[in-house]
Design a protein around this motif. Structure first.
Motif: not given
Length: 292
Positions: A34-38, A46, A106, A111, A134, A136, A140, A149
């Motif tokens: 999970c790319d939490q901050c995108k 993550d 998420c 990605g 990833l 997302q 974010p 971000t």
């Protein structure tokens, strides 16, 4: 061994348990985060995603890509696809196709796709790896740095942040993890999770396919049982606190690396994990509160 090599090595260990001695197959393995901050990269914020569907597409004779397989990630975020025979998959790629039945918070967007890379070819078996994929969230997370971000006007409410002590420095010894009043902190894995599922084929060969993490936490008096106890504790601590010295994949890689080495290395790794679990290196305390 750098972090990417450890990641590929860990994915191979986890997936190899599912091969069961099969020959003449191609295996494709990888992990979804999970790319939490995108921001398009893996950071300390993550985490691996379970229940995420990953598809693999390959070019045909006409140059058009078709889907060759689809698999769902397990609780450690790993997936494994087995293709009959040993076709050349070097031109194929993998991508997140849907969030399936798992980590829905998420899975709003995926990605970029990643090409397959041949890791080895032996015994009529080919093993391909894929760089981490990833998924997302819609926006974010609020704790992400604004510099990393893009600006997002009036973001919608984000999912609640993980409960403490995830964002606090916390390290708890195995005795704490075994107490019933702290059982709710077992989140990604449970006491009934098999050692082979959590740590992979090499660990399963050493400790048996029926050994559970809960049973492994009781081991003492033997370097290998001590390693399993402290490695399991370190794995739990790494899932529980982002400031723990080890990432979950690092714990798995270090454990299997020790099991392939000498008894002295096993004991040294166990003592290193024990030091991290006690919090002496980072001056962290155990931040558990009773679940009742």
């Amino acid at each position: 061994m750098d972090s990417s090599q450890k990641l590929f090595f860990t994915a191979f260990l986890v997936v190899a348990a599912a091969i069961n001695g099969a020959r003449g197959d191609a295996m494709v393995t990888g992990t979804v985060f999970c790319d939490q901050c995108k921001d398009g990269q893996i950071s300390l914020y993550d985490y691996p995603l379970y229940g995420i569907k990953v598809s693999m597409a390959c070019p045909g004779s006409d140059g058009q890509y078709t889907t060759w397989g689809e698999e769902t990630t397990n609780w450690l975020g790993n997936y494994a696809m087995r293709i009959d025979g040993t076709p050349n998959l070097s031109g194929c790629y993998a991508q997140v196709s849907s969030n399936g039945q798992g980590s829905n918070a998420c899975g709003a967007a995926s990605g970029p796709s990643k090409h397959l890379r041949l890791m080895f070819n032996m015994f009529d078996t080919e093993m391909y790896t894929v760089d981490p994929l990833l998924a997302q969230p819609p926006q974010p997370m609020s704790f992400c740095s604004s510099s990393s971000t893009p600006a997002v006007p009036k973001p919608p409410p984000t999912p609640p942040l993980p409960p403490t002590p995830f964002f606090e420095a916390s390290a708890c010894p195995h005795q704490k993890w075994l107490m019933p009043e702290y059982r709710c902190y077992w989140k990604v894995v449970s006491p009934d999770t098999k050692v082979g599922v959590a740590f992979g084929l090499i660990a399963a060969r050493r400790y048996g396919t029926d050994m559970t993490l809960g049973q492994g936490m009781l081991g003492r008096g033997d370097p290998y049982r001590t390693l399993l106890r402290e490695a399991t504790t370190a794995l739990l601590n790494s899932y529980n606190s982002i400031h723990f010295p080890y990432h979950p994949l690092g714990v798995i890689a270090e454990t299997n690396g020790a099991l392939m080495g000498s008894t002295r290395r096993v004991l040294r790794t166990a003592l290193t994990f024990m030091k991290a679990n006690s919090g002496t290196a980072t001056k962290a305390t155990c931040r558990f509160t009773s679940c009742k």
